[in-house]
Design an enzyme around this catalytic site. Structure first.
Site, PDB file in Angstrom:
ATOM      1  N   ASP A  64      59.974 -92.352  35.739  1.00 53.57           N
ATOM      2  CA  ASP A  64      58.879 -93.267  36.033  1.00 53.57           C
ATOM      3  C   ASP A  64      57.774 -92.562  36.806  1.00 53.57           C
ATOM      4  O   ASP A  64      57.946 -91.433  37.289  1.00 53.57           O
ATOM      5  CB  ASP A  64      59.394 -94.453  36.859  1.00 53.57           C
ATOM      6  CG  ASP A  64      60.344 -95.343  36.079  1.00 53.57           C
ATOM      7  OD1 ASP A  64      60.240 -95.377  34.838  1.00 53.57           O
ATOM      8  OD2 ASP A  64      61.189 -96.015  36.714  1.00 53.57           O
ATOM      9  N   TYR A 125      70.898 -87.342  39.542  1.00 51.36           N
ATOM     10  CA  TYR A 125      69.724 -87.637  40.354  1.00 51.36           C
ATOM     11  C   TYR A 125      70.080 -87.578  41.838  1.00 51.36           C
ATOM     12  O   TYR A 125      71.215 -87.882  42.222  1.00 51.36           O
ATOM     13  CB  TYR A 125      69.196 -89.043  40.071  1.00 51.36           C
ATOM     14  CG  TYR A 125      68.388 -89.198  38.807  1.00 51.36           C
ATOM     15  CD1 TYR A 125      66.997 -89.120  38.824  1.00 51.36           C
ATOM     16  CD2 TYR A 125      69.009 -89.471  37.585  1.00 51.36           C
ATOM     17  CE1 TYR A 125      66.244 -89.298  37.669  1.00 51.36           C
ATOM     18  CE2 TYR A 125      68.270 -89.645  36.424  1.00 51.36           C
ATOM     19  CZ  TYR A 125      66.892 -89.561  36.473  1.00 51.36           C
ATOM     20  OH  TYR A 125      66.152 -89.724  35.329  1.00 51.36           O
TER      21      TYR A 125
END
Length: 278
Positions: A64, A125
């Site tokens: 994003d 992540y």
């Protein structure tokens, strides 16, 4: 664009990194917004002198706006003559053409069955948070979130462990029409590094839209004492969005690594990844 390599083309794997601060995410968008995909495709078109032809990238994980990547992977299908002509100098030419907040580290001919998205085994992540009363080191401000409550890392770690496994993560995901919210988390943990920054690390086969940032939001509520250690799992089991779960800001999140199986297992991994879980 077909998932299969067309006759006369060669599939090229790209390993890359970027600072997401000034990007509107990975994927190209209407309206001329600056994206990672757009910058790389423009640079590739320029350095290969391809005129109006754009060779589209497929990425392991669409990040994003504001999210960073240290170990992103993509692929692009190029005509064999173009690859043969440019392969020796393509990496250096891209380095000279790309902006400084995105780097391509390697360009390699991909083995049969490789697909940056569907052949991936897992993505890892890390979300970074600082709870120091004085705030975040100015040199880290674009990569670390400031949380103005002291965090109990051990309680956060226990709550994270309760989400490991294959579950329906609808409570932590932005629902997309026709897409499943079932995912498998392999590892989920929280630690404080030597600099005092809290690192929330999660590894899964794939992630739903906003899933990581939503789960981090739940863990922060646990860490600062606003919710009990059992609360994130209760939210998961309810399978509906809880208004108390906040999607934290994107700048603390970095895609650190994407893993793939051995070459002979790539095609089978693609078949597994394409199945719709229920």
């Amino acid at each position: 664009m077909s998932d299969e390599v067309q006759p006369g083309d060669v599939r090229v794997r790209l390993d890359l990194s970027y600072d997401g601060t000034d990007f509107s995410g990975w994927a190209k968008q209407a309206g001329g917004r600056r994206t990672v995909q757009g910058e790389i495709e423009d640079a590739l078109r320029t350095v290969t002198r391809s005129g109006e032809t754009t060779y589209e990238l497929t990425v392991a994980g669409r990040t994003d706006a504001g999210v960073h990547a240290r170990g992103q992977v993509a692929h692009v299908d190029l005509p064999e003559p173009l690859w043969a002509e440019h392969r020796e100098k393509l990496l250096k030419r891209l380095a000279g053409r790309l902006p400084r907040d995105v780097r391509v580290w390697s360009l390699t001919e991909a083995p049969a069955g490789f697909n940056a998205r569907f052949a991936a085994l897992w993505r890892r992540y890390v979300y970074r948070v600082c709870d120091r009363p004085g705030g975040v080191d100015p040199l880290l401000r674009n990569h670390v979130l400031w949380h103005d409550w002291e965090l109990d890392v051990s309680v956060m770690d226990a709550a994270a462990k309760s989400l490991v496994g294959e579950h329906d993560f609808a409570a932590y995901a932005k629902k997309r029409e026709g897409a499943t919210t079932i995912r498998e988390i392999f590892d989920f943990g929280v630690r404080r590094n030597l600099d005092g920054v809290v690192e929330i690390e999660v590894r899964a086969d794939a992630f739903c839209h906003n899933q990581v940032r939503s789960m981090v939001g739940a863990l922060l509520f646990v860490g600062d004492g606003h919710r009990g250690v059992e609360w994130p799992r209760k939210v998961l089991d309810a399978r509906v969005r809880d208004s108390a779960v906040h999607v934290v800001r994107p700048h603390g999140l970095t895609l650190e690594e994407v893993a793939y199986p051995a070459d002979e297992l790539l095609a089978e991994r693609q078949r597994q990844a394409r199945r719709k879980r229920a």
